[in-house]
Enzyme design. Structure first.
Site, PDB file in Angstrom:
ATOM      1  CG  PHE A 112      83.159  35.007  68.827  1.00 19.48           C
ATOM      2  CD1 PHE A 112      83.631  33.730  68.521  1.00 19.48           C
ATOM      3  CD2 PHE A 112      81.670  35.257  68.580  1.00 19.48           C
ATOM      4  CE1 PHE A 112      82.744  32.649  67.715  1.00 19.48           C
ATOM      5  CE2 PHE A 112      81.040  34.347  67.390  1.00 19.48           C
ATOM      6  CZ  PHE A 112      81.814  33.151  67.193  1.00 19.48           C
ATOM      7  CD  GLN A 225      76.872  42.181  63.183  1.00 19.49           C
ATOM      8  OE1 GLN A 225      76.489  40.793  63.183  1.00 19.49           O
ATOM      9  NE2 GLN A 225      77.549  42.596  64.091  1.00 19.49           N
ATOM     10  CG  HIS A 227      79.445  37.334  59.473  1.00 13.70           C
ATOM     11  ND1 HIS A 227      80.628  36.822  59.023  1.00 13.70           N
ATOM     12  CD2 HIS A 227      79.313  37.033  60.727  1.00 13.70           C
ATOM     13  CE1 HIS A 227      81.335  36.170  60.095  1.00 13.70           C
ATOM     14  NE2 HIS A 227      80.463  36.246  60.993  1.00 13.70           N
ATOM     15  CG  LEU A 237      78.172  32.784  59.174  1.00 16.89           C
ATOM     16  CD1 LEU A 237      78.535  34.169  58.845  1.00 16.89           C
ATOM     17  CD2 LEU A 237      77.597  32.316  60.334  1.00 16.89           C
ATOM     18  CD  GLU A 240      83.193  37.277  65.347  1.00 20.09           C
ATOM     19  OE1 GLU A 240      82.188  37.831  64.846  1.00 20.09           O
ATOM     20  OE2 GLU A 240      83.495  37.804  66.437  1.00 20.09           O
ATOM     21  NE  ARG A 271      80.182  38.601  63.983  1.00 23.79           N
ATOM     22  CZ  ARG A 271      79.231  37.717  64.227  1.00 23.79           C
ATOM     23  NH1 ARG A 271      78.091  38.206  64.138  1.00 23.79           N
ATOM     24  NH2 ARG A 271      79.480  36.502  64.644  1.00 23.79           N
ATOM     25  CG  HIS A 335      75.268  37.829  60.048  1.00 22.22           C
ATOM     26  ND1 HIS A 335      74.952  36.475  59.888  1.00 22.22           N
ATOM     27  CD2 HIS A 335      75.774  37.613  61.466  1.00 22.22           C
ATOM     28  CE1 HIS A 335      75.225  35.748  60.797  1.00 22.22           C
ATOM     29  NE2 HIS A 335      75.595  36.403  61.754  1.00 22.22           N
ATOM     30  NE  ARG A 370      74.178  39.590  65.969  1.00 27.76           N
ATOM     31  CZ  ARG A 370      74.768  38.454  66.069  1.00 27.76           C
ATOM     32  NH1 ARG A 370      75.221  37.793  66.952  1.00 27.76           N
ATOM     33  NH2 ARG A 370      74.847  37.693  64.784  1.00 27.76           N
TER      34      ARG A 370
HETATM   35  C1  LIG Z   1      73.952  31.527  59.421  1.00 29.68           C
HETATM   36  C2  LIG Z   1      73.888  32.236  60.735  1.00 29.68           C
HETATM   37  C3  LIG Z   1      74.895  31.939  61.799  1.00 29.68           C
HETATM   38  C4  LIG Z   1      74.541  32.628  63.070  1.00 29.68           C
HETATM   39  N1  LIG Z   1      75.547  32.088  63.926  1.00 29.68           N
HETATM   40  C5  LIG Z   1      75.460  32.844  65.439  1.00 29.68           C
HETATM   41  C6  LIG Z   1      76.274  32.242  66.292  1.00 29.68           C
HETATM   42  O1  LIG Z   1      76.946  31.496  66.263  1.00 29.68           O
HETATM   43  N2  LIG Z   1      75.965  32.983  67.539  1.00 29.68           N
HETATM   44  C7  LIG Z   1      74.952  33.927  67.775  1.00 29.68           C
HETATM   45  O2  LIG Z   1      74.735  34.594  68.623  1.00 29.68           O
HETATM   46  N3  LIG Z   1      74.325  34.260  66.694  1.00 29.68           N
HETATM   47  C8  LIG Z   1      74.393  33.871  65.389  1.00 29.68           C
HETATM   48  N4  LIG Z   1      73.546  34.128  64.478  1.00 29.68           N
HETATM   49  C9  LIG Z   1      72.120  35.027  64.828  1.00 29.68           C
HETATM   50  C10 LIG Z   1      71.166  33.986  65.456  1.00 29.68           C
HETATM   51  O3  LIG Z   1      71.334  32.909  65.067  1.00 29.68           O
HETATM   52  C11 LIG Z   1      69.883  34.567  65.231  1.00 29.68           C
HETATM   53  O4  LIG Z   1      69.689  36.223  65.527  1.00 29.68           O
HETATM   54  C12 LIG Z   1      68.894  33.919  66.165  1.00 29.68           C
HETATM   55  O5  LIG Z   1      69.171  32.506  66.222  1.00 29.68           O
HETATM   56  C13 LIG Z   1      67.433  34.400  65.798  1.00 29.68           C
HETATM   57  O6  LIG Z   1      66.577  33.604  66.445  1.00 29.68           O
HETATM   58  P1  LIG Z   1      64.979  33.778  66.702  1.00 29.68           P
HETATM   59  O7  LIG Z   1      64.362  33.010  67.525  1.00 29.68           O
HETATM   60  O8  LIG Z   1      64.722  35.417  66.921  1.00 29.68           O
HETATM   61  O9  LIG Z   1      64.405  33.627  65.076  1.00 29.68           O
HETATM   62  P2  LIG Z   1      64.715  32.242  64.086  1.00 29.68           P
HETATM   63  O10 LIG Z   1      65.201  31.041  64.714  1.00 29.68           O
HETATM   64  O11 LIG Z   1      64.979  32.840  62.901  1.00 29.68           O
HETATM   65  O12 LIG Z   1      63.050  31.837  64.034  1.00 29.68           O
HETATM   66  C14 LIG Z   1      62.103  32.575  63.552  1.00 29.68           C
HETATM   67  C15 LIG Z   1      60.598  31.750  63.618  1.00 29.68           C
HETATM   68  O13 LIG Z   1      59.744  32.686  63.011  1.00 29.68           O
HETATM   69  C16 LIG Z   1      58.956  31.715  62.230  1.00 29.68           C
HETATM   70  N5  LIG Z   1      58.105  32.899  61.569  1.00 29.68           N
HETATM   71  C17 LIG Z   1      58.606  34.144  60.788  1.00 29.68           C
HETATM   72  N6  LIG Z   1      57.607  34.539  60.053  1.00 29.68           N
HETATM   73  C18 LIG Z   1      56.498  33.927  60.323  1.00 29.68           C
HETATM   74  C19 LIG Z   1      55.344  34.162  60.055  1.00 29.68           C
HETATM   75  N7  LIG Z   1      54.740  35.216  59.064  1.00 29.68           N
HETATM   76  N8  LIG Z   1      54.246  33.080  60.430  1.00 29.68           N
HETATM   77  C20 LIG Z   1      54.870  32.097  61.267  1.00 29.68           C
HETATM   78  N9  LIG Z   1      56.054  31.957  61.590  1.00 29.68           N
HETATM   79  C21 LIG Z   1      56.649  33.096  61.045  1.00 29.68           C
HETATM   80  C22 LIG Z   1      59.703  31.044  61.487  1.00 29.68           C
HETATM   81  O14 LIG Z   1      58.860  30.012  61.225  1.00 29.68           O
HETATM   82  C23 LIG Z   1      60.622  30.590  62.476  1.00 29.68           C
HETATM   83  O15 LIG Z   1      60.206  29.352  63.266  1.00 29.68           O
HETATM   84  C24 LIG Z   1      73.684  33.468  62.928  1.00 29.68           C
HETATM   85  C25 LIG Z   1      72.720  33.706  62.093  1.00 29.68           C
HETATM   86  C26 LIG Z   1      72.944  33.232  60.816  1.00 29.68           C
HETATM   87  C27 LIG Z   1      71.984  33.701  59.724  1.00 29.68           C
END
Ligand SMILES: Cc1cc2nc3c(=O)[nH]c(=O)nc-3n(C[C@H](O)[C@H](O)[C@H](O)COP(=O)(O)OP(=O)(O)OC[C@H]3O[C@@H](n4cnc5c(N)ncnc54)[C@H](O)[C@@H]3O)c2cc1C
Length: 551
Positions: A112, A225, A227, A237, A240, A271, A335, A370
């Protein structure tokens, strides 16, 4: 009123991992505005980092992370993440995650950007899906209670500690107070502040806004960031991993232009470097219809079908292009938010009883940029740690009923929205905000562009309080939720602009055309943003450097 020991806001990877770290004798609940497996984590494609290879080491991983983040990451936190990563990956495997394999049957790892070693573990190009579903199975097994489709509107703080949340029940309608001895924010990112974004429409920065309004500082918000490769006009997306598997970037002349910007790392530079290079090519007229081309054809049909099936499907469905036969038109898009709720390596924030983990938090491991694969890792390592520390915090603590002051304020806020005679709808302002931010705070920023954005964002912030609702019902009122999300978006946008205007240097994702140089003398420092009635107040905090002096 229900009072939980630990209440977790967010059911993505960070939230679920935190819940699983709470010992079974404590009462833990998760609250999520969507069904847990619809959280944005499910969309992660490329993979998750850990130094598993015999020739790799956690120290090398830590070095790449510190350097990739242009030395703005706190190295004590980076060390924790990289050291604990291998065990966490093996734990995930034991829980049931099916990672892609090498021919010898080991967990496969792909190269990566910015990494000195292939250390990104993956499940084809659907890694987030594989991880999130396995953790959800574990939640069901543990019978963790989940408030599904509840929207948190505020944190309740009494006597200087967090005592729960106020939340709207989407399915039935109605505002409620849910008490807790500790609250963990795991609400994910805020990518929807920008118009072109890889993020799910639910990524509206709610958790950051909840903490910010409760007086908790946010950190390093100017670092967003972009992407390098999102699908033309949709922002979807293109992982990468496509470049990790050997994809090339081409301009309209058919040149692999990365030769000019990063001759050693080429397409696998960090990135921020690749995004800037693409921006520059487009600016200088060597783009293709506002994009550049990502060419995978030389990888061959078999490899594309095996390693990048989702990328192929997305290109076919959303651009009508089969990457086996034609290059994919791509452009940079918002991103990931490197900044977030300031938290230490155990998820503790400035407010006792409030913890934060995952993308909504700033621990800070990513610094100014990142590395791909480090965010999924952050959710797992620091989600677990926040769960552990929150559990310790609540042990022996007596339950206290939260006051209903915040509840009343939110009830009035919602009533005002219903009564508003404003002419604009939430989605219109959201679109406008996205365009303002993408145009003025995208990969290139200047004092003038940001000043323009600040003026617009302040206006939008005012207007957001008076949007017009067309749905006045109780049941599944998405109109109301959009209006509330808009208020989070504008609050967080303002912190990004404020931090960006003040930082007169270029570092990682923050590129100032008017200050193109990195300036360690003045700016090797974290930006803290606190909410005041006059707007965001900025202050600064030193970066923790342990073993890697800035170079
Ligand atoms: C398309 C895409 C691909 C990616 N690919 C990669 C990768 O390959 N490798 C990598 O390391 N990172 C990747 N990332 C980044 C990574 O996926 C995210 O940073 C990470 O998954 C975030 O996880 P999280 O648990 O913090 O939040 P999330 O998975 O976004 O979950 C947020 C949660 O909060 C809840 N929530 C939010 N606001 C409220 C509210 N007001 N009330 C109640 N609930 C709420 C939502 O319902 C959800 O359940 C990618 C991101 C994207 C967008």
């Amino acid at each position: 009123m229900k009072i939980h020991d630990v209440l977790i806001v967010g059911a993505g990877l960070a939230g679920m991992r935190a819940a699983l770290a709470v010992p079974p004798d404590l009462d833990v609940a998760i609250i999520s505005k969507v069904h847990p497996v619809r959280s944005h984590s499910v969309a992660a494609q490329g993979g998750i980092n850990a130094a598993l290879g015999a020739a790799d080491s956690w120290e090398a991983h830590a070095f790449d992370t510190a350097k990739g983040g242009v030395y703005l990451g706190d190295q004590d936190a980076i060390e924790v993440m990289c050291r604990e990563a291998p065990d966490d990956i093996l734990e995930l495997e034991r829980l049931g995650v099916i990672f892609s394999r090498t021919e010898q049957g080991l967990i496969a790892q792909r190269p990566f950007g910015g990494a000195g070693f292939p250390r990104t573990c993956y499940a084809a190009d659907r890694t987030g899906h594989a991880l999130l579903h396995v953790l959800y199975e574990q939640l069901l097994r543990r019978q963790v209670s989940v408030y599904e489709e509840w929207y948190v509107t505020s944190l309740v703080t009494d006597e200087g500690e967090c005592r729960g949340v106020v939340a709207w029940d989407l399915l039935h309608g109605g505002l409620h107070v849910i008490g807790a001895k500790a609250v963990i924010l795991a609400t994910g990112g805020s990518g929807r502040i920008f118009y072109t974004s890889t993020n799910a429409v639910i990524n509206t920065g709610d958790g950051m806004a909840l903490a910010y309004r409760a007086g908790v500082p946010l950190m390093d918000m100017e670092f967003v960031q972009f992407h390098p490769t999102t699908l033309k006009s949709t922002g979807i997306l293109i992982t990468e991993g496509a470049r990790g598997e050997g994809g090339y970037l081409l301009n309209t002349l058919g040149e692999r232009f990365m030769q000019r910007y990063a001759p050693d790392q080429m397409e696998l530079a960090t990135r921020s470097t690749v995004s800037l290079a693409i921006g520059q090519e487009i600016l200088e007229g060597r783009g293709v219809d506002g994009c550049v081309l990502l060419d995978l054809r030389h990888l061959g049909r078999q490899r594309i079908l095996e390693r990048l099936p989702q990328i192929r499907q997305l290109s076919l469905e959303f651009a009508g292009i089969d990457p086996i036969e034609s290059p994919i038109p791509v452009q940079p898009g918002a991103h990931y938010q490197m900044g977030g709720v300031q938290a230490n390596g155990w998820g503790e924030t400035a407010l006792p009883g409030l913890f934060a983990a995952g993308e909504c938090a700033c621990v800070s491991v990513h610094g100014a940029n990142r590395l791909g694969g480090n965010s999924l890792l952050e959710t797992i390592v620091f989600g677990r740690r926040a769960g552990v520390r929150a559990s310790e915090y609540v042990r022996g603590k007596a339950p206290r009923t939260p006051s209903d002051r915040t509840y009343q304020a939110d009830r009035d806020r919602i009533a005002r929205l219903h009564a508003s005679q404003g002419s604009q709808r939430a989605w219109q302002l959201r679109d406008e905000l996205g365009r303002v931010m993408s145009t003025n705070l995208g990969i290139f920023r200047t004092k003038e562009s940001m000043a323009l954005a600040l003026e617009q964002v302040r206006r939008l912030r005012e207007q957001a309080r008076h949007v017009r609702l067309h749905d006045h019902g109780q049941v599944f009122n998405t109109d109301l939720i959009q209006a509330l999300e808009l208020q989070s978006l504008v609050d967080i946008a303002e912190t990004i602009v404020a931090g960006g205007m003040a930082r007169e240097e270029s570092r990682g994702a923050h590129y100032r055309a008017d200050f193109p140089k990195r300036d360690d003398t003045t700016w090797l420092t974290h930006t803290l943003t606190t909410s005041t009635p006059e707007g965001p107040r900025l202050s600064y905090r030193p970066v923790t450097i342990t073993r890697f002096p800035p170079k």
